[in-house]
Design an enzyme around this catalytic site. Structure first.
Site, mmCIF file in Angstrom:
data_model
loop_
_atom_site.group_PDB
_atom_site.id
_atom_site.type_symbol
_atom_site.label_atom_id
_atom_site.label_comp_id
_atom_site.label_asym_id
_atom_site.label_seq_id
_atom_site.Cartn_x
_atom_site.Cartn_y
_atom_site.Cartn_z
ATOM 1 N N ARG A 109 1.068 -1.114 0.076
ATOM 2 C CA ARG A 109 -0.062 0.095 -0.100
ATOM 3 C C ARG A 109 0.880 1.252 -0.013
ATOM 4 N NH1 ARG A 109 -5.246 1.531 3.553
ATOM 5 N NH2 ARG A 109 -6.241 0.125 1.923
ATOM 6 N N CYS A 266 -16.184 1.979 0.901
ATOM 7 C CA CYS A 266 -15.131 1.139 1.307
ATOM 8 C C CYS A 266 -14.775 1.054 2.987
ATOM 9 C CB CYS A 266 -13.794 1.490 0.478
ATOM 10 S SG CYS A 266 -13.289 3.134 0.596
ATOM 11 N N ARG A 294 -14.000 -8.131 1.793
ATOM 12 C CA ARG A 294 -12.585 -8.117 1.671
ATOM 13 C C ARG A 294 -11.866 -8.998 2.040
ATOM 14 N NH1 ARG A 294 -10.050 -2.953 1.632
ATOM 15 N NH2 ARG A 294 -8.470 -4.237 0.638
#
Ligand code: CP
Ligand code: NVA
Length: 312
Positions: A109, A266, A294
């Site tokens: 990320r 999200c 997820r």
């Protein structure tokens, strides 16, 4: 077979995405009611280790990938970039070369999408995009799973996005063009998504359009989606908040969508900004299932990367 990286949805292609979604639904059903830490019966990733690098905060991505690997029988190593040599200037390419000697896959990320691309270029193992400033493909796999779960269909559904033209929206637009759902974007001028993303989607035959009026953007929508107005790494700008205020998801907005429209986000949510409590905590909200998904989506992404789903 060449190394399969999961950098953006279009790299995998519509057939592979559909196979991953099907597998995720099967695996989810097969372990319904099991303790969360118990491995799946086939433990297909026994002996494999995923390294995760975080240059930005995360709750869902971090925990769902970790639990995904455990349920698949594998292991994880979780690193914050600030505590790695990467955080003090070791190159992405050298990091990729070294990690490839220790682990079987890498998730990262980060801010700059080019870093994920560079990592994949220099890694001998699969690299997964766990969010960049450009896109968030893993998130949209979970969103699509939630829509299939709730609506028993994905192709032909109509999605309305309200808010900032950001990384999450880019992956939704891409997904719509690959799995054939309609995307209407309600956002103010100045906060449009990337034209490059829109043009690529249109070339693939997408039905996507920008509609400035929020009520018109959501009219008849099966799915209403939003996200934070200020993404990680962005300054809290009053001007941006003011421009986006008319796009807040309220009960009035939901009433303009289809009767049984599903609300997605999200997360993390900024209650009172992009969405009000009555919607996110209301009967049309699917956000907790979306968050759970997820985990299920991550498992199929990992299995695809390891060549265990889809054509070789
Ligand atoms: N939706 C999402 O990616 O959440 P995290 O930032 O908590 O990982
Ligand atoms: N657009 C948000 C998504 C967080 C999961 C961000 O990039 O911060």
């Amino acid at each position: 077979m060449s190394v399969r990286h999961f950098l953006d949805l279009a790299d995998a292609g519509g057939d592979a995405l559909a196979a991953m979604l099907g597998d995720a639904l099967d695996r989810k059903a097969a372990r319904a009611g099991w303790p969360k830490g118990k491995p799946d019966a086939d433990a297909p990733l026994a002996g494999r280790t995923l390294a995760m690098i975080f240059e930005k905060n995360s709750t869902r991505t971090r925990v769902s990938f970790d639990m995904a690997m455990r349920q698949l029988g594998g292991n994880t190593i979780v690193m914050d970039a600030g505590s790695m040599q990467l955080g003090r200037g070791e190159s992405v390419a050298d990091t990729a070369r070294v990690l490839s000697r220790y682990v079987d896959a890498i998730m990262i990320r980060t801010d700059d999408h080019a870093k994920v691309v560079a990592l994949a270029e220099h890694a001998d193992v699969p690299v997964i995009n766990g969010l960049t400033d450009h896109s968030h493909p893993c998130q949209i796999m979970a969103d699509m799973l939630t829509v299939i779960d709730r609506k028993a269909a994905l192709a032909g559904t109509r999605w309305a996005w309200l808010g900032d033209g950001n990384n999450v929206l880019h992956s939704i637009v891409e997904a719509g063009s690959l799995l054939h759902f309609d995307v209407r974007i309600g956002c103010p001028a100045g906060y449009d998504p990337s034209m490059e993303v829109l043009e690529s989607a249109l070339k693939r035959g997408a039905t996507v359009q920008i509609i400035r009026d929020p009520l018109k953007a959501v009219a008849g929508a099966d799915v209403v989606v939003t996200d934070t107005w200020i993404s990680m790494g962005q300054d809290h700008a009053e001007q941006k908040i003011a421009a986006l205020s008319p796009y807040q998801v309220t009960p009035e907005i939901m009433a303009a969508a289809a009767k049984d429209a599903l609300f997605l986000h999200c997360l993390p949510a900024h209650r009172g900004e992009e969405v009000v409590d009555a919607v996110i905590d209301g009967p049309q909200s699917g956000v907790w299932d979306e968050a759970e998904n997820r985990l299920h989506a991550q498992k199929s992404i990992l299995l695809w990367c390891f060549g265990m789903i889809g054509e070789g």
